[in-house]
Design a protein around this motif. Structure first.
Motif, PDB file in Angstrom:
ATOM      1  N   UNK A 134       1.096  -1.198  -0.021  1.00  0.00           N
ATOM      2  CA  UNK A 134      -0.115  -0.077  -0.162  1.00  0.00           C
ATOM      3  C   UNK A 134       0.879   1.251  -0.020  1.00  0.00           C
ATOM      4  N   UNK A 135       1.943   1.114   0.795  1.00  0.00           N
ATOM      5  CA  UNK A 135       2.754   2.356   0.940  1.00  0.00           C
ATOM      6  C   UNK A 135       3.448   2.718  -0.558  1.00  0.00           C
ATOM      7  N   UNK A 136       3.994   1.635  -1.065  1.00  0.00           N
ATOM      8  CA  UNK A 136       4.602   1.874  -2.400  1.00  0.00           C
ATOM      9  C   UNK A 136       3.600   2.226  -3.425  1.00  0.00           C
ATOM     10  N   UNK A 137       2.129   2.056  -3.237  1.00  0.00           N
ATOM     11  CA  UNK A 137       1.379   2.362  -4.334  1.00  0.00           C
ATOM     12  C   UNK A 137       1.126   3.944  -4.013  1.00  0.00           C
ATOM     13  N   UNK A 138       1.377   4.271  -2.943  1.00  0.00           N
ATOM     14  CA  UNK A 138       1.069   5.812  -2.599  1.00  0.00           C
ATOM     15  C   UNK A 138       2.595   6.810  -2.835  1.00  0.00           C
ATOM     16  N   UNK A 139       3.433   6.311  -2.298  1.00  0.00           N
ATOM     17  CA  UNK A 139       4.854   6.725  -2.468  1.00  0.00           C
ATOM     18  C   UNK A 139       5.601   6.619  -3.766  1.00  0.00           C
ATOM     19  N   UNK A 140       5.364   5.378  -4.057  1.00  0.00           N
ATOM     20  CA  UNK A 140       6.152   5.368  -5.520  1.00  0.00           C
ATOM     21  C   UNK A 140       7.585   4.778  -5.194  1.00  0.00           C
ATOM     22  N   UNK A 141       8.204   4.249  -6.254  1.00  0.00           N
ATOM     23  CA  UNK A 141       9.491   3.825  -5.987  1.00  0.00           C
ATOM     24  C   UNK A 141      10.548   4.580  -7.012  1.00  0.00           C
ATOM     25  N   UNK A 142      11.773   5.008  -6.772  1.00  0.00           N
ATOM     26  CA  UNK A 142      12.571   4.324  -5.716  1.00  0.00           C
ATOM     27  C   UNK A 142      12.195   5.037  -4.256  1.00  0.00           C
TER      28      UNK A 142
END
Lengths: 355, 355
Positions: A134-142
């Protein structure tokens, strides 16, 4: 609120180089120090009145420590809570428990900072794999996954180039509660070493510009090459943090300089590596400033009289010692550590820069 | 002649404030210190790795001391000869025995200086009453009778306003071998803190101007208000003394400024009270300079970056502490002495003077 009389004893939790330099500063004001540190032959013990060598879960030793001192401070923020609970019931501890609580946990720290209205890197609590997705979906990568507690010098961190790195990164945390932080597009990192006294006086040293290598501070340059407006912003921001915590002592506040202004990276409730330049750039350095605050003394003025580049001596950098000891622009500060190890901070130099 | 490696141990004879500040300076270079001092809870012990508390006639303790250190230095010149003989056979001592022999005895010292071609106060050996009469006939009155050995801070001295004071003055010496010194018509006292390394490099700090009260140093002001030519003379003169003694370490050279040039008052084979200003006026202070020399390191450059008035805090001067700790132009240096006594040096302040 009356000042601790010269001749009194200051207890320092932690016996590393910061404890060592705090102990030296305390001696300048006529204080004795007792170092509480589990390790033997620690850097601070070489310049202390007494080294109480014991574990942080040794309640009897903690009680003896508290009895032998008039006030307690510390050189690192990851002191076990149970030890703090006991000590706090016996003698004053500065900086206070709230400052420790906030800075010991990256999630609490970032929440505290955003609640104060300051910008931080985007972050999200990562209690489990689902939360990471969920955090990656919001914050994105890298992005970067960090343990909430006990991280320093780049330890307890894993970079995610893409969402595909999530499983490995989470495994690197070894089950420790973590947070995901987004990357910040910053041009420089600067830090402010600020102090607050028991009667609420605030003083700050000039912000320094930091360069890291491999997660470890390499150099701090003063003055930082940033616009005067940002220097003022940085100092005012640090002051607001200190006041919000009813803080007593020196704090290091690391800031990113971005196109949209300053972003707070992290706060350290103690003297800070990026403040070592003050030893040769100011009449009173960060270590004495901290001792003054902890002892209820008035703060010294933090005026800078020289341009300085502080460079850490890490591991094999010690091979450069023959050249450094002969360099007339260099002040050496070595920590008396018996063994050189890769990544180990062995000392630092403050190099005067002719402006 | 290779430099003592950082991490080595330096033995210091004497545990007063000079030993204390030497120990702190040694720590900056990563050295440990062992203090040999008969008194308990001495100022140096608060910042040393170990305090060996024993008498100077305790041969076993002296042997343990020598075994525990790599090199020996001292904070005062009146070390018993028997202790020096033993230690000298076990470990290197810097500054050397010749420097001690010359400076321990006022007659030897003045003879050494005049042999080098330097001016001193008129002086005469006073082994007995007849010699005192003869000396007074040559030197005249007023004059001052001083014990040849063990004098400091005006102790062991008696002034003779006229020849009629001879009997009382001699009685004041309590049978100790003495010398008579004529008064010198001087306008100022200045001192040079100079250093010489193991490979013969010489460096000096800027001469300071000293004011005494009751035989005790009250203030040192840098720069001294004397013509540039005299500053140069003073530094060159100090260098010649160091070279003549094959000296290693820091020496304090006290000089009188007279209408006919400089007169050497006395030399002290150690760090010197009139050099305390270097702690806040130079990148490397006299204490670290001494440790560097003793350890076979290159000397630091003694460049001064500030105008400073050093003031000793003597006895009740400590009542001024609340004001001094709040003064932004003042750097405090307190010695951690438990008891305030009249005439006792409790600390000093270095006050920045805006030029």
């Amino acid at each position: 609120m009356s000042p601790l009389p010269t001749g009194a004893t200051i207890g320092i939790l932690g016996g590393g180089q910061l404890g060592r330099m705090l102990s030296v500063a305390a001696s300048r004001l006529g204080f004795k120090t007792v170092i509480f540190e589990p390790g033997g032959d620690c850097p601070a013990s070489h310049v202390a009145n007494f080294h109480l060598q014991a574990s942080y879960d040794d309640e009897d030793a903690l009680r003896r420590f508290a009895r032998s001192v008039d006030v307690i401070t510390y050189e690192f923020e990851n002191i076990p809570t149970s030890a703090l609970d006991l000590l706090d019931s016996l003698k004053p501890i500065h900086p206070n428990r709230e400052a420790l609580r906030v800075s010991q946990d990256r999630l609490t720290e970032k929440t505290f900072l955003t609640d104060l209205g300051f910008a931080t890197a985007p972050f999200a609590d990562v209690p489990d794999a689902a939360a990471l997705d969920a955090a990656l979906a919001t914050i994105g990568a890298p992005a970067i996954l960090k343990t909430r507690r006990f991280g320093y010098d780049g330890k307890g961190q894993a970079r995610l180039q893409s969402a595909g790195d999530a499983t490995q990164a989470l495994a690197d945390m070894k089950g420790a509660p973590s947070i995901l932080e987004g990357f910040v597009d910053f041009s420089k990192e600067i830090s402010v070493i600020a102090a607050r006294s028991q009667d609420g006086q605030v003083a700050a040293f000039d912000p320094g510009e930091n360069v890291h290598e491999g997660g470890i501070l390499r150099t701090t340059t003063v003055p930082a090459d940033v616009p005067a407006r940002l220097m003022t912003d940085a100092v005012l921001l640090a002051g607001r943090i200190l006041n919000a915590l009813d803080y007593v002592g020196v704090m290091g506040v690391e800031l990113f300089v971005t196109p949209t202004g300053l972003i707070v990276n992290e706060i350290a409730p103690r003297v800070h590596n990026s403040g070592h330049w003050t030893q040769n750039g100011c009449l009173v350095d960060q270590f004495e400033q901290h001792i003054r605050a902890v002892a209820g003394w008035p703060l010294a003025n933090g005026e800078r009289h020289a341009d300085i580049v502080m460079e850490n001596l890490i591991g094999d950098d010690m091979d450069r010692l023959p050249a450094l000891m002969a360099d007339p622009a260099v002040a050496l500060h070595l920590y008396g550590k018996a063994e050189v190890k890769p990544g180990r901070k062995m000392g630092h130099v403050n190099r005067l820069v002719k402006s």
